[in-house]
Design an enzyme around this catalytic site. Structure first.
Site, short mmCIF file in Angstrom:
data_model
loop_
_atom_site.label_atom_id
_atom_site.label_comp_id
_atom_site.label_asym_id
_atom_site.label_seq_id
_atom_site.Cartn_x
_atom_site.Cartn_y
_atom_site.Cartn_z
N HIS A 148 11.70 -2.61 1.05
CA HIS A 148 10.84 -2.41 -0.13
C HIS A 148 9.49 -3.04 0.19
O HIS A 148 9.41 -4.27 0.31
CB HIS A 148 11.43 -3.11 -1.36
CG HIS A 148 12.83 -2.68 -1.71
ND1 HIS A 148 13.11 -1.75 -2.69
CD2 HIS A 148 14.04 -3.07 -1.22
CE1 HIS A 148 14.42 -1.58 -2.79
NE2 HIS A 148 15.01 -2.38 -1.90
N PHE A 149 8.46 -2.22 0.36
CA PHE A 149 7.15 -2.76 0.73
C PHE A 149 6.16 -2.79 -0.45
O PHE A 149 5.00 -3.14 -0.27
CB PHE A 149 6.57 -2.01 1.93
CG PHE A 149 7.15 -2.45 3.27
CD1 PHE A 149 8.03 -3.52 3.38
CD2 PHE A 149 6.81 -1.77 4.44
CE1 PHE A 149 8.56 -3.92 4.61
CE2 PHE A 149 7.32 -2.16 5.68
CZ PHE A 149 8.20 -3.23 5.76
N ARG A 150 6.60 -2.37 -1.66
CA ARG A 150 5.91 -2.70 -2.91
C ARG A 150 4.58 -2.01 -3.18
O ARG A 150 3.95 -2.33 -4.18
CB ARG A 150 5.70 -4.22 -3.02
CG ARG A 150 6.93 -5.08 -2.81
CD ARG A 150 8.02 -4.77 -3.76
NE ARG A 150 9.09 -5.76 -3.76
CZ ARG A 150 10.30 -5.52 -4.24
NH1 ARG A 150 10.60 -4.34 -4.75
NH2 ARG A 150 11.22 -6.46 -4.23
N LYS B 111 16.97 8.68 -2.80
CA LYS B 111 17.64 7.41 -3.13
C LYS B 111 18.01 7.40 -4.60
O LYS B 111 17.19 7.73 -5.45
CB LYS B 111 16.68 6.25 -2.83
CG LYS B 111 16.98 4.92 -3.56
CD LYS B 111 18.09 4.13 -2.90
CE LYS B 111 18.41 2.83 -3.62
NZ LYS B 111 17.55 1.72 -3.32
N HIS C 143 22.58 3.26 -4.29
CA HIS C 143 22.82 1.87 -4.71
C HIS C 143 23.97 1.94 -5.72
O HIS C 143 23.79 2.40 -6.84
CB HIS C 143 21.55 1.29 -5.35
CG HIS C 143 21.71 -0.12 -5.85
ND1 HIS C 143 20.87 -1.13 -5.50
CD2 HIS C 143 22.62 -0.68 -6.68
CE1 HIS C 143 21.25 -2.27 -6.09
NE2 HIS C 143 22.32 -2.01 -6.81
N ASP D 94 17.32 -4.50 3.57
CA ASP D 94 17.03 -4.55 2.13
C ASP D 94 15.93 -5.57 1.85
O ASP D 94 16.01 -6.35 0.90
CB ASP D 94 18.28 -4.85 1.31
CG ASP D 94 18.06 -4.58 -0.18
OD1 ASP D 94 17.00 -4.04 -0.54
OD2 ASP D 94 18.94 -4.94 -0.98
N GLY E 213 16.35 -10.08 -5.18
CA GLY E 213 15.88 -9.57 -3.89
C GLY E 213 15.34 -10.68 -3.03
O GLY E 213 14.83 -11.68 -3.53
#
Ligand code: DOR
Length: 444
Positions: A63-65, A148, A180, A304, A323
């Site tokens: 997750h690079f936001r 996803k 998920h 993750d 996270g």
């Protein structure tokens, strides 16, 4: 006489046939020859004596936001952390702000990545009730690694919790769908079990039954839809036993966190910094993950990588976000597990490069073989070192493994023949490019 742009000299090279001492000749970003190159010289020579040359590590869950949450991370800082940790390519998740839930949003990420991302990349398309019937088209967007689904709510607002909508998602399209798997209904019923100020209750609230319930539901739906799925970050031995009987349509991801940390110790030591979804569980479950990894049930290990700032993580549980970062520590942790005899180097390679190729139909990535991209994670298996904050590149500024002693270190990261990292120095400019997939060859 053959000429090369780059020769990696004298390393132990991990080809599909196993490890062997060899030189590797690279031309125009591709592997051209593997073997003894004698006295040939190239524009650039890298002495790899005493080092292992692995296929470039592909982290299939980060997750690079960006866009929207750049105070935690962005495509530049996240990918810098990746290459510092020996990772050559990443699959990035859709729970940004806005969510990546249409082709325009995904293409926007590709555009933002150009000239800013240090490693190669693909982006997930998030499934929603609104876009479910369009996913067959959306998943073909160039640079998309697949769809996803969040069955349980986590960071962001992506959620497909009910069977009818899940069935629509699985009916639309053909590529492998990443899941998920936590049962949202059960999570809502049990939310009062997350006791204020007690992060150790996180795995009580989001218990193992929430995980197996969701996993069983989605496997049944996938079978009905005749659709391949990929269950992300599996945390329980019950799920792995069940998934081992469904490998014809299901692939499995484990994470280094769940293989390394265990309750109650991690919550006592790290508090909310150990909080993630699905949660870190107890020693019995951790041992179960190792057992089933040994049985070959895991297909990939993904980090993750889910950065949140220290300030955010310091909020009292359960207001703290779930996270933890991990893209930079993925390879060091796995090398450390290899050194400790918990897994072999061959398993590490299968789970961090070849597996991604096999599951997702990645073009030219995942193996050290002539014709493949010259992507390498060069490692020193013997080096003992400590994870320190000055080594970390993620904008979030912390790691649950800070202060931990590792055995085995990424020495170099080479992407399409470009030496991007060598001995902790990041070199040149960001040259990450979109990954290509067999299933979208026409659209890319
Ligand atoms: O712990 C988690 N954090 N699990 C997820 O599913 C999402 C992630 C995040 O984006 O923060």
């Amino acid at each position: 006489m053959a000429t090369y742009d780059l020769i990696l000299k004298g390393g132990t090279v991990f080809t599909p046939a196993g490890p062997a001492t060899a030189d590797i000749g690279v031309r125009k970003g591709r592997i051209v020859s593997i073997g003894s190159l004698g006295n040939l010289v190239a524009e650039r020579m890298l002495d790899c004596t005493g080092l292992h040359i692995l296929p470039g590590v592909i982290d299939t869950q980060v997750h690079f936001r960006e866009p929207g949450l750049e105070h935690k991370e962005d495509l530049a800082s996240g990918s810098l952390a990746a290459v510092k940790g020996g990772v050559t390519a990443v699959f990035e998740m859709p729970n940004t702000k806005p969510s990546t839930a249409n082709p325009e949003a995904l293409t926007e990420k590709i555009t933002r990545a150009r000239g800013r991302m240090w490693c190669d990349h693909a982006f997930y398309m998030g499934a929603t009730a609104e876009n479910a019937d369009h996913l067959a088209d959306y998943e073909m967007t160039p640079g998309c690694c697949g769809v996803k689904v969040f069955m349980g709510a986590s960071t962001g607002d992506l959620l497909v919790w009910d069977d009818p909508t899940l069935a629509r998602v699985l009916a639309s399209g053909t590529r492998r769908v990443a899941i998920h798997a936590e049962d949202e209904t059960r999570l809502r019923e049990r939310v009062a079990m997350a006791l204020p100020g007690q992060p150790g209750t996180h795995p009580v609230w989001r218990d193992d039954i929430s995980a197996i319930m969701a996993t069983k539901r989605v496997v049944a739906l996938a079978r009905a839809a005749k659709r391949r799925i990929h269950v992300l970050h599996v945390t329980t031995l019950e799920e792995l036993e069940f998934l081992s009987q469904n490998k014809d349509i299901v692939s499995v991801e484990l994470t280094p966190q769940h293989l390394t940390l265990a309750a109650p110790d991690c919550y006592a030591r790290l508090g909310t910094f150990a909080q993630m979804n699905p949660p870190i569980r107890d020693e019995v479950q951790r041992a179960g993950l190792w057992h089933w990894l040994g049985q070959g049930v895991a297909d990939v290990i993904g980090s993750d990588h889910a950065p949140h700032t220290i300030e955010e993580k310091q909020k009292p549980y359960p207001n703290s976000p779930a996270g933890m970062p991990g893209v930079q520590t993925l390879l060091p942790l796995l090398l450390t597990h290899v050194a400790a005899g918990r897994m072999t180097l061959a398993q590490l390679v299968a789970l961090t490069s070849a597996g991604a190729n096999r599951l997702f139909g990645l073009i030219s990535k995942g193996f050290i073989a002539a014709g493949y991209d010259a992507d390498f994670s060069v490692v020193d298996l013997q080096k003992t070192w400590t994870v320190t904050s000055d080594w970390l590149a993620s904008r979030c500024g912390w790691s649950p493994f800070e202060g931990d002693v590792m055995t085995g270190k990424p020495v170099g990261t080479i992407i399409r023949g470009n030496v991007v990292m060598w001995e902790d120095d990041v070199i040149g400019t960001p040259l990450g490019a979109p990954l290509r997939f067999a299933e979208t060859l026409r659209s890319s």
